[in-house]
Structures are given as C-alpha cells and as structure tokens.
Design a protein around this motif. Structure first.
Motif, PDB file in Angstrom:
ATOM      1  N   GLY A 301       0.797  -1.213   0.000  1.00  0.00           N
ATOM      2  CA  GLY A 301       0.000   0.000   0.000  1.00  0.00           C
ATOM      3  C   GLY A 301       0.828   1.261   0.000  1.00  0.00           C
ATOM      4  N   ASN A 302       0.225   2.328  -0.490  1.00  0.00           N
ATOM      5  CA  ASN A 302       0.881   3.626  -0.503  1.00  0.00           C
ATOM      6  C   ASN A 302       0.884   4.222   0.902  1.00  0.00           C
ATOM      7  OD1 ASN A 302       1.133   3.343  -3.284  1.00  0.00           O
ATOM      8  ND2 ASN A 302      -0.839   4.334  -3.667  1.00  0.00           N
ATOM      9  N   VAL A 303       1.574   5.358   1.038  1.00  0.00           N
ATOM     10  CA  VAL A 303       1.674   6.017   2.338  1.00  0.00           C
ATOM     11  C   VAL A 303       1.127   7.430   2.227  1.00  0.00           C
ATOM     12  CG1 VAL A 303       3.186   6.766   4.199  1.00  0.00           C
ATOM     13  CG2 VAL A 303       3.700   4.659   2.946  1.00  0.00           C
ATOM     14  N   LEU A 304       0.306   7.803   3.183  1.00  0.00           N
ATOM     15  CA  LEU A 304      -0.221   9.161   3.277  1.00  0.00           C
ATOM     16  C   LEU A 304       0.341   9.812   4.535  1.00  0.00           C
ATOM     17  CD1 LEU A 304      -2.279  11.424   2.455  1.00  0.00           C
ATOM     18  CD2 LEU A 304      -3.890  10.282   4.008  1.00  0.00           C
ATOM     19  N   ALA A 305       0.877  11.021   4.371  1.00  0.00           N
ATOM     20  CA  ALA A 305       1.339  11.804   5.516  1.00  0.00           C
ATOM     21  C   ALA A 305       0.501  13.065   5.599  1.00  0.00           C
ATOM     22  CB  ALA A 305       2.811  12.157   5.363  1.00  0.00           C
ATOM     23  N   THR A 306      -0.036  13.338   6.777  1.00  0.00           N
ATOM     24  CA  THR A 306      -0.852  14.541   6.950  1.00  0.00           C
ATOM     25  C   THR A 306      -0.423  15.291   8.199  1.00  0.00           C
ATOM     26  OG1 THR A 306      -2.579  13.390   8.220  1.00  0.00           O
ATOM     27  CG2 THR A 306      -2.849  13.495   5.823  1.00  0.00           C
ATOM     28  N   ALA A 307      -0.642  16.594   8.172  1.00  0.00           N
ATOM     29  CA  ALA A 307      -0.353  17.444   9.321  1.00  0.00           C
ATOM     30  C   ALA A 307      -1.368  18.577   9.337  1.00  0.00           C
ATOM     31  CB  ALA A 307       1.060  18.004   9.247  1.00  0.00           C
ATOM     32  N   GLY A 308      -1.812  18.925  10.532  1.00  0.00           N
ATOM     33  CA  GLY A 308      -2.795  19.993  10.652  1.00  0.00           C
ATOM     34  C   GLY A 308      -4.203  19.458  10.709  1.00  0.00           C
TER      35      GLY A 308
END
Length: 322
Positions: A301-308
C-alpha cells in the motif's frame, strides 16, 4: 501557499521526484526503519558527542542538528566521498529547511543582550544566528551548495510544505536535486513557547529526479506523488487525490490535529508526535522518512502523511508511492 488555497503535484507529465537519501539526528532512533515502531528508546544520535567538534563552533543548536542529519542523508544518497565532500551538482542543488522554532533561542538571547547592554553588546559571531534562514545557510556553506536556498516556517504543515517546495523546484528545473531538512531543538525557549518539553529532532532527505537517480545507480526509497495544502484536512486529502474509497497502507497522522473522525481507510496509522513528543517543523520530513521505511519493507500500500486539522489554520497532505 495561503491557508485558504490548495496546491497539488499530480501532473502526470511532470518529472518524477524520488527520495534517494535519508539521515537522522534523533536520540533514541538509530535508523529510519525504527520510526515504524516500536521505538527502541535507546541509542541513535548522541547529543553529547554529535553536537561537539570544531566544525560545530559558533553555530546554534538547530543548525548543528541539521548539519548532522544532512551529512547522513547525503552519504546515504551516495553524494559524498570518503572525505564527506559533496560530489553532486553543487550549482543546482537546493537546500530547503523546515523549522518553526529553530533559532528562537538566538533571537531571544540577542534581545536580552540589547536590553541589558545595547546593540554594542552584541557579538558579531552570534548575530548571524538571528536570521530565520541561518540553518539552510549553514548546510549550503558546509557542502558549497549554490542552488535555491530557503526556509519554510509556517506551523504544523511546515515539513510537508518544505518537501513540496523542494519537489516543485526540481519539477520546474530550478534545481536538479534538493536537501530537505526538518529540525527543531530542545531548549528552554522552545519549551516555554510550546508549553511542554521540546524534542531535539533533525531529519534530512535528498530528493532527485527519478531519471537522474537511475543514471547514477542510486536507490529510490519513495516517490512523491501527490500534495495539497488547504484550510482543512478533508479538502487537502481530496486535492491530493486521496479519497475514502482508496485505502492506504500507512497513514502517518497528527492525531491531535486531525480530530477524532476517520476520514479514510488505512491499514495502519502512526502518530510520530505521540511517540517522540512535539516535532513542529520536523514532523513532515520525519513522516517522509517513515514513509520510505514502510515502502521499503514487505508491507503493501501507498503512504499518506498529513499534518494539521481543526486546531490549526491549515492542513497538508502528502502521498508517497513505491
């Protein structure tokens, strides 16, 4: 990029940009693979020895941390020789630093000196540390990098935004490579501003066009596929091309900022700040390092990075693929 607009990097005709080097200066974390947990809590970067030495003199703490992380990342990317001399295209290699509080202690110290002794009390050796771009400047000076040089310091999304700016420089052919550093120091000033104990953290990644990396035999760790910054997380995810119907293998999430709702399906979620403490400007770049570790492993699977999120005035989302 304003907090009310979105910006994305999903042009299929754009240059493909990959991560080819990763370096950490993070106590208790020996390799970026450790970021996937559980964290060992021991070993890793030694603050006592790593921040000392002749080359570290007259530099603020954040700059010293950043230099160590950059050194490791450039070595990991195969862009330095046995003498730690940069061997890439120095004229077209950019430096992009993410830090929100990196030199706050230097600024406060200068203000205290002016209050106590006037401007004549300032040291010419210490005054350069009050520049918001001092960290990026020291990295560029150390490796004689003469490409674009900038610092992003716009809150919790800063690290992911810095990666996006570096990628944009490469896609626009303003740079042929970029060293992206996320760094925050632990000191009394930062702790007072955060309201909690700060964390010594520095991470650097090297970005290059995929074809350039292949031509010199470098090993790509991850590809930056999508990015967006918006006034809320849902809008950022949609603009980055992430939907509830599309699951990701790993979601690197700021749980406190994202809020309680699950906006999408993720096989696994990791909150690095919950494990390491406040990371501020270092968060997004550290998430990129963790994403590379996931994509290099047997995980799918792909990777998602989130902030905020709801507690902040903006949110950013970065999608990384093998």
């Amino acid at each position: 990029m304003s907090t009310t607009s979105t910006a994305h990097t999903r042009n299929p005709n754009a240059r493909e940009v990959v991560v080819t080097g990763i370096g950490l200066a993070l106590p208790g974390v020996a390799t970026y693979g450790d970021l996937l947990g559980p964290l060992p809590g021991v070993g890793g970067f030694d603050l006592a020895t790593g921040l000392s030495g002749r080359e570290m003199r007259h530099k603020d703490r954040a700059s010293r941390l950043a230099l160590r992380a950059a050194e490791s990342a450039l070595h990991d990317a195969g862009l330095t020789d046995a003498h730690a001399t940069f061997t890439g295209a120095a004229d077209s290699t950019a430096v992009v630093v993410s830090t929100n509080l990196g030199n706050a202690d230097s600024v406060c110290e200068a203000i205290d000196t002016i209050t106590r002794a006037g401007v004549r009390g300032l040291s010419p050796l210490g005054l350069p540390q009050t520049s918001s771009n001092v960290i990026a400047g020291w990295v560029a000076i150390r490796y004689r990098l003469r490409g674009p040089n900038l610092t992003v310091c716009n809150g919790v999304t800063s690290g992911l935004d810095a990666l996006a700016w570096a990628r944009s420089l490469i896609v626009a052919r303003r740079a042929e490579a970029a060293v992206v550093v996320g760094v925050e120091p632990a000191n009394d000033v930062v702790t007072k501003m955060l309201g909690e104990q700060s964390t010594d953290a520095a991470v650097a990644v090297v970005l290059e066009p995929a074809d350039a990396a292949a031509s010199r035999g470098a090993r790509p760790r991850a590809t930056i596929t999508g990015y967006a910054r918006a006034r809320n997380l849902a809008a950022a995810l949609a603009s980055a091309g992430v939907t509830e119907e599309k699951s990701v293998g790993l979601w690197l999430v700021d749980e406190a900022g994202a809020g309680p709702g699950h906006l999408l399906v993720a096989t696994r979620r990791i909150d690095l700040e919950a494990q390491l403490g406040p990371l501020s400007g270092a968060l997004g770049v550290l998430q990129c390092a963790a994403a590379a570790a996931h994509l290099e492993s047997d995980a799918t699977g792909n990777v998602l990075a989130t902030a905020g999120g709801p507690r902040h005035d903006a949110a950013s989302a970065l999608l990384l693929t093998p």
